[in-house]
Design a protein around this motif. Structure first.
Motif, short mmCIF file in Angstrom:
data_model
loop_
_atom_site.label_atom_id
_atom_site.label_comp_id
_atom_site.label_asym_id
_atom_site.label_seq_id
_atom_site.Cartn_x
_atom_site.Cartn_y
_atom_site.Cartn_z
N GLN A 356 0.83 -1.20 0.00
CA GLN A 356 0.00 0.00 0.00
C GLN A 356 0.87 1.25 0.00
N LEU A 357 1.93 1.26 0.79
CA LEU A 357 2.84 2.41 0.79
C LEU A 357 3.39 2.67 -0.60
N GLY A 358 3.82 1.61 -1.29
CA GLY A 358 4.35 1.77 -2.64
C GLY A 358 3.33 2.34 -3.61
N SER A 359 2.09 1.88 -3.50
CA SER A 359 1.04 2.39 -4.38
C SER A 359 0.78 3.87 -4.13
N VAL A 360 0.75 4.26 -2.86
CA VAL A 360 0.49 5.67 -2.52
C VAL A 360 1.63 6.56 -2.99
N VAL A 361 2.87 6.11 -2.80
CA VAL A 361 4.01 6.90 -3.28
C VAL A 361 3.94 7.07 -4.79
N GLN A 362 3.59 6.02 -5.52
CA GLN A 362 3.47 6.15 -6.98
C GLN A 362 2.37 7.14 -7.36
N ARG A 363 1.24 7.08 -6.66
CA ARG A 363 0.16 8.03 -6.96
C ARG A 363 0.59 9.46 -6.65
N ALA A 364 1.34 9.61 -5.55
CA ALA A 364 1.81 10.94 -5.17
C ALA A 364 2.79 11.49 -6.20
N LEU A 365 3.70 10.65 -6.68
CA LEU A 365 4.67 11.09 -7.68
C LEU A 365 3.98 11.46 -8.98
N SER A 366 2.98 10.68 -9.36
CA SER A 366 2.21 10.99 -10.57
C SER A 366 1.49 12.33 -10.44
N ALA A 367 0.89 12.56 -9.26
CA ALA A 367 0.19 13.83 -9.03
C ALA A 367 1.17 15.00 -9.01
N ALA A 368 2.31 14.82 -8.34
CA ALA A 368 3.30 15.89 -8.27
C ALA A 368 3.86 16.21 -9.65
N GLN A 369 4.06 15.19 -10.46
CA GLN A 369 4.59 15.41 -11.81
C GLN A 369 3.59 16.18 -12.68
N ALA A 370 2.29 15.98 -12.39
CA ALA A 370 1.24 16.68 -13.13
C ALA A 370 0.92 18.05 -12.53
N GLY A 371 1.64 18.42 -11.46
CA GLY A 371 1.40 19.71 -10.82
C GLY A 371 0.16 19.76 -9.97
N GLN A 372 -0.34 18.60 -9.57
CA GLN A 372 -1.55 18.54 -8.74
C GLN A 372 -1.19 18.58 -7.26
N PRO A 373 -2.08 19.11 -6.42
CA PRO A 373 -1.79 19.14 -4.97
C PRO A 373 -1.77 17.73 -4.39
N LEU A 374 -0.93 17.55 -3.36
CA LEU A 374 -0.82 16.23 -2.72
C LEU A 374 -1.68 16.23 -1.46
N ALA A 375 -2.89 15.73 -1.59
CA ALA A 375 -3.79 15.59 -0.45
C ALA A 375 -3.71 14.15 0.04
N PHE A 376 -3.15 13.96 1.23
CA PHE A 376 -2.96 12.61 1.76
C PHE A 376 -4.27 11.85 1.80
N GLU A 377 -5.34 12.52 2.22
CA GLU A 377 -6.64 11.86 2.35
C GLU A 377 -7.16 11.36 1.00
N ALA A 378 -6.80 12.07 -0.07
CA ALA A 378 -7.25 11.65 -1.40
C ALA A 378 -6.41 10.52 -1.96
N LEU A 379 -5.14 10.45 -1.53
CA LEU A 379 -4.23 9.45 -2.07
C LEU A 379 -4.29 8.12 -1.33
N VAL A 380 -4.79 8.14 -0.10
CA VAL A 380 -4.87 6.92 0.71
C VAL A 380 -6.34 6.55 0.90
N PRO A 381 -6.84 5.57 0.15
CA PRO A 381 -8.26 5.20 0.27
C PRO A 381 -8.62 4.83 1.70
N GLY A 382 -9.74 5.36 2.17
CA GLY A 382 -10.22 5.02 3.50
C GLY A 382 -9.87 6.05 4.54
#
Length: 480
Positions: A356-382
């Motif tokens: 799960q940590l690996g999946s969240v880090v990948q989603r965060a990197l994808s969002a950061a690369q696209a210039g999107q804000p990093l909202a922890f609550e949105a990146l971690v389901p639940g």
């Protein structure tokens, strides 16, 4: 992955050893995050019984097995020291410096003179933020670090070192191995590591996830003539994941393989030799009666338990860096992640573990690369669905007990149910007269409760009215 010892009588050439007993555990500081990525995972380890650790820009030194040692540096870390004081009850106090340096504990700003943390809080790993630039984990080490690299098994804490030791030990044998661990804790990576460290490393490793194989196809998938997994292994390793879901007929066939070293391919009249090393994995209890107990006893020849990530908080920085480097290897570069977001990663309890940590880090990197804000609550389901934080004074003692009872006496789950932080939950438990600390319970009473509940630690914790995490740590320390 580095080390520095605060002890004039120990050096990096000192023999690597397991440290016996709670009193001999060493208080360790691990760099979770640093502006210089190569320093992530460096450690400073205090000698047993040593005095206060003074933590500032210039001290202590964080060094490494590869040689060299240096302080944290960074101008935003004050010259005045934050002091860490170990108490006889194995709790730790944080005594704040007189400077204006920002100091965070588990994601919350500290003010005043400081705070005292219980032994259980230290067991869970304290995440300290300094000056908004560096994150450290304060935790215990029960063994000294060693250069024991195993592909795919990352980490600098005792649990990761112990796991690498076990992998090397079981890889040197040809006995079947049972890997136990929660979903996402890395059982397949451990199986691959065992195979690559074994004498069979030049032969194939075949993996079958039993949960994805239809019951009618399970026997042909494993024992089919020519195309079955056993035929394809050919002196290699057969890894069966989710072994608890294997049909009873397949379990009986596997038992025959382990008993006789032979199997009969589906549709054939003659037996074939099973030149295979069997490694299996499960994320749930196989002693509930639904699994072939004769097979289980043979699979238990060697058991490797993979610790959940919440028991390896000191490794989170190293793992995040690994995932970022893997991303960079695929895409050419990895965007920077803000320290506040890294702090949230380090303070979360990760029910889905390393996967799960690996999946969240990948989603965060994808969002950061696209210039999107990093909202922890949105990146971690639940996470977004958790109850809002509540004031501790509004919680009744009965509410605390009910939350523990309904969540198997697991502190992290009870905290989520109540909408309080993990440190707040420890405080509520410590102040509750009906909740017992594991150190206050006689060993004979613990042994009797385990016997009465068939060794089930969760039911034993409920009977003793003590947190399950503390009981499990007690049992690991005492060989239970």
């Amino acid at each position: 992955m580095s080390l520095s010892l605060i002890d004039a009588e120990n050096t990096l050439a000192s023999p690597v050893c397991a440290l016996a007993g709670r009193a001999a555990q060493r208080l360790a500081l691990t760099i979770l995050w640093h502006p210089q990525p190569q320093r992530i995972g460096e450690q400073c380890i205090a000698a047993p019984g040593s005095g206060d650790i003074e933590l500032n820009r210039f001290a202590p030194l964080f060094g490494g097995l590869a040689g060299g040692a240096q302080p944290l540096g960074q101008r935003r870390i004050a010259r005045d020291a934050l002091r860490l004081r170990r108490h006889r009850d194995h709790g730790v106090s944080l005594l704040l410096p007189k400077s204006r340096m920002r100091v965070e504990l588990n994601g919350a700003m500290l003010a005043g003179a400081g705070t005292r943390c219980t032994a259980e809080q230290v067991d869970a790993g304290l995440v300290i933020g300094l000056g908004g630039v560096v994150l450290l984990c304060v935790h215990w080490m029960d063994r000294l670090p060693q250069d024991s690299a195993i592909a795919g098994v990352h980490g600098v804490g005792s649990a990761a070192i112990r796991l690498r030791e076990l992998i090397r030990q079981v890889a040197a044998t040809d006995l079947p191995v049972l890997l136990l661990g929660e979903a996402g804790s890395g059982k397949e990576l451990a199986a691959q590591a065992i195979h690559h460290a074994s004498a069979r490393c030049r032969s194939p490793m075949v993996t079958v996830n039993m949960a994805t194989v239809a019951e009618a196809q399970a026997a042909p998938e494993l024992f089919g003539a020519g195309t079955g997994a056993l035929a394809r292994v050919d002196d290699g390793t057969l890894f069966l994941d989710k072994i608890g879901t294997a049909p009873q007929a397949v379990q009986a066939l596997l038992l025959r393989v382990l008993k006789t070293g032979q199997y009969r391919p589906a549709g054939m009249r003659a037996n074939e030799p099973a030149r295979v090393r069997l490694v299996v994995a499960s994320d749930h209890d196989l002693h509930d009666g639904s699994f072939n107990q004769s097979l289980l006893r043979r699979l238990e020849a060697l058991v490797v338990r993979l610790p959940p990530l919440r028991e390896r908080r000191c490794d989170i920085g190293v793992l995040v860096l690994h995932f970022m480097q893997a991303w960079s290897g695929r895409t050419g570069s990895a965007p920077a992640l803000p320290l506040a977001f890294i702090s949230q990663l380090c303070n979360y309890d990760w029910p889905g573990n390393v996967r799960q940590l690996g999946s969240v880090v990948q989603r965060a990197l994808s969002a950061a690369q696209a210039g999107q804000p990093l909202a922890f609550e949105a990146l971690v389901p639940g996470v977004a669905g958790r109850p809002a934080r509540v004031r501790l004074g509004k919680l009744s003692g009965q509410a605390v007990l009910d939350a523990l009872e309904s969540n198997g006496w697991l502190i992290r789950n009870a905290a989520l149910a109540l909408g309080v932080s993990r440190p707040s939950m420890y405080k509520l438990i410590e102040e509750h007269p009906a909740i017992r600390q594991i150190g206050q319970i006689a060993p004979a009473e613990i042994a009797a409760a385990l016997a009465a509940h068939g060794g089930d630690a969760g039911r034993c914790a409920a009977a003793l009215r003590t947190p399950s995490e503390a009981l499990r740590r007690y049992l690991r320390r005492h060989g239970g």
